[in-house]
Every structure is written in structure tokens, then in C-alpha cells.
Design a protein around this motif. Structure first.
Motif, PDB file in Angstrom:
ATOM      1  N   LYS A   1      53.685  55.940  27.503  1.00  0.00           N
ATOM      2  CA  LYS A   1      52.707  56.204  28.557  1.00  0.00           C
ATOM      3  C   LYS A   1      53.530  56.708  29.721  1.00  0.00           C
ATOM      4  O   LYS A   1      54.485  56.067  30.142  1.00  0.00           O
TER       5      LYS A   1
ATOM      6  N   ARG B   1      53.465  58.641  33.635  1.00  0.00           N
ATOM      7  CA  ARG B   1      52.664  58.952  34.816  1.00  0.00           C
ATOM      8  C   ARG B   1      53.279  60.123  35.555  1.00  0.00           C
ATOM      9  O   ARG B   1      54.454  60.101  35.910  1.00  0.00           O
TER      10      ARG B   1
ATOM     11  N   LEU C   1      47.936  59.574  34.323  1.00  0.00           N
ATOM     12  CA  LEU C   1      48.578  58.806  33.258  1.00  0.00           C
ATOM     13  C   LEU C   1      48.293  59.468  31.922  1.00  0.00           C
ATOM     14  O   LEU C   1      47.139  59.757  31.596  1.00  0.00           O
ATOM     15  N   LEU C   2      49.359  59.734  31.142  1.00  0.00           N
ATOM     16  CA  LEU C   2      49.238  60.410  29.853  1.00  0.00           C
ATOM     17  C   LEU C   2      49.808  59.547  28.741  1.00  0.00           C
ATOM     18  O   LEU C   2      50.781  58.823  28.947  1.00  0.00           O
ATOM     19  N   ASP C   3      49.209  59.636  27.549  1.00  0.00           N
ATOM     20  CA  ASP C   3      49.760  59.035  26.335  1.00  0.00           C
ATOM     21  C   ASP C   3      50.354  60.159  25.511  1.00  0.00           C
ATOM     22  O   ASP C   3      49.666  61.136  25.207  1.00  0.00           O
ATOM     23  N   ARG C   4      51.629  60.033  25.155  1.00  0.00           N
ATOM     24  CA  ARG C   4      52.295  61.081  24.391  1.00  0.00           C
ATOM     25  C   ARG C   4      53.195  60.454  23.333  1.00  0.00           C
ATOM     26  O   ARG C   4      53.678  59.330  23.483  1.00  0.00           O
TER      27      ARG C   4
ATOM     28  N   ARG D   1      56.452  56.565  21.152  1.00  0.00           N
ATOM     29  CA  ARG D   1      55.134  56.663  21.784  1.00  0.00           C
ATOM     30  C   ARG D   1      55.281  56.101  23.197  1.00  0.00           C
ATOM     31  O   ARG D   1      55.745  54.978  23.373  1.00  0.00           O
TER      32      ARG D   1
ATOM     33  N   GLU E   1      55.972  54.521  31.890  1.00  0.00           N
ATOM     34  CA  GLU E   1      55.399  53.208  32.160  1.00  0.00           C
ATOM     35  C   GLU E   1      55.433  52.290  30.957  1.00  0.00           C
ATOM     36  O   GLU E   1      55.428  51.081  31.113  1.00  0.00           O
ATOM     37  N   SER E   2      55.454  52.849  29.747  1.00  0.00           N
ATOM     38  CA  SER E   2      55.652  52.034  28.548  1.00  0.00           C
ATOM     39  C   SER E   2      56.277  52.916  27.475  1.00  0.00           C
ATOM     40  O   SER E   2      56.050  54.126  27.439  1.00  0.00           O
ATOM     41  N   SER E   3      57.071  52.306  26.630  1.00  0.00           N
ATOM     42  CA  SER E   3      57.781  53.049  25.595  1.00  0.00           C
ATOM     43  C   SER E   3      57.876  52.201  24.336  1.00  0.00           C
ATOM     44  O   SER E   3      58.227  51.025  24.404  1.00  0.00           O
TER      45      SER E   3
END
Length: 190
Positions: A42, A44, A51-54, A40, A25-27
Motif C-alpha cells: 500500500k 501513498r 492511497l494505492l494498492d500495488r 504487495r 504504508e504496508s509491505s
């Protein structure tokens, strides 16, 4: 099988992460002054909607998820599975109740729905943004009631309960936004 480097992540890319299909969803690519660059994101999980932040090092690789969207006809349900048909090749698919729990009330038999398949199994069903449904029960508005309360509860023919304006009567057809469960407008009968 396509493999993606974490440096090539883009919004909307679908990959396999922790043995599940996921959508980015975001990079954000980060190159610090010292140390190794990383990405980094987000992400899903498509099976659980989590939803995860990795963060991933630039040397990490991921497999592409074999996911595609297809329009399927909703046939019926047996309270365990909801059954769909691809009218192009007549293949049948089924989805369990726990997968569809938020969308069940908006699934109407003999309607088409955009469906996401992974490994030839349904992982998501997207109802239409707007549906037209009949009001089967509502209380009549009382004159002067609009001072304190300008909405009332209506039960629709799919058993959904939504708030509607006081002027809506039993038997009328209304348009509902399935994303927010809100009344949009009244449909005039021809």
C-alpha cells in the motif's frame, strides 16, 4: 542516487513512483508455490494523498525520493501562496493554497511547523496536534438546554467553527485537536 529493489520495501520507505514521491504504508513479500515471487504494498502519493494498492515483481527497482522534514516558521499568506522561513539558513519557501487546503485553518502566523520538502519545494505541512485558540463568537447556553443538546457551535479567532460544550463563553481560550477538529478542554487564564 539510491535505488531500491521491490524485495527490500519497508514501511515508511519513500520512493519515486509514477514520477511522484510516495511513502510505503504496508509491505508484504509473497512467494507462491509456482511462479515468480512478488511484493504487495500500500503506497501513498505524497502530493495528492492518494492511497494505492500495488503488486511488484521481485525484479522491479525504484529510485529513492529525496525527501526530508524541516521545521519552518510560517510568516504570512497572500491568498495565493503561504510563505515559510527556515530560521537556520534564512531560505524562504512557499506553498500553494491547493496543497494546504485541509490544514489552512490551523496555520497561525509566527508559529513553527514540521514541513516536508521534495526537490526544495514544500509538499506537506503538519500543524501541531493541539492548538490554543480564543472563542470570538458563540451563543450563550440556555438553562435546561442540556437535555436535548449538550454542545453548541463556536467560532474561533482563526475562523474555524467547532462544537464546544454549553459552558464555553465568548472570550475564553480553548484547546483544540487539529487532527479531528474537536474541542479538548478550556484553558484557565492566569
Amino acid at each position: 542516487m539510491t535505488i531500491y529493489n521491490s524485495n527490500n520495501f519497508k514501511i515508511g520507505l519513500k520512493i519515486i513512483f509514477e514520477n511522484e514521491p510516495c511513502c510505503i504504508e504496508s509491505s508484504e513479500f509473497i512467494k507462491p508455490g509456482k511462479g515468480q515471487s512478488f511484493t504487495r504494498i500500500k503506497i501513498r502519493k505524497l502530493l495528492t494523498d492518494q492511497l494505492l494498492d500495488r503488486s511488484f515483481r521481485s525484479t522491479e527497482y525504484f529510485k529513492k525520493a529525496d525527501i526530508f522534514d524541516v521545521k519552518l516558521l510560517y510568516l504570512y499568506n497572500d491568498n495565493i501562496c503561504w510563505h515559510f522561513l527556515n530560521t537556520q539558513n534564512f531560505e524562504q519557501y512557499s506553498a500553494e493554497k491547493k496543497l494546504l487546503y485541509k490544514k489552512l485553518q490551523w496555520l497561525i502566523e509566527q508559529n513553527y511547523y514540521m514541513t516536508t520538502l521534495w526537490n526544495n519545494q514544500i509538499i506537506s505541512v503538519i500543524p501541531s496536534n493541539f492548538v490554543e485558540l480564543k472563542v470570538i463568537k458563540t451563543t450563550p447556553g440556555i438553562k435546561g438546554d442540556s437535555l436535548n443538546n449538550n454542545v453548541k457551535i463556536a467560532i474561533l479567532n482563526n475562523n474555524a467553527k467547532i462544537k464546544v460544550p454549553l459552558f464555553i463563553k465568548t472570550g475564553e481560550i480553548i484547546k483544540v485537536d487539529t487532527r479531528s477538529n474537536q474541542y479538548i478542554c478550556r484553558i484557565k487564564n492566569n
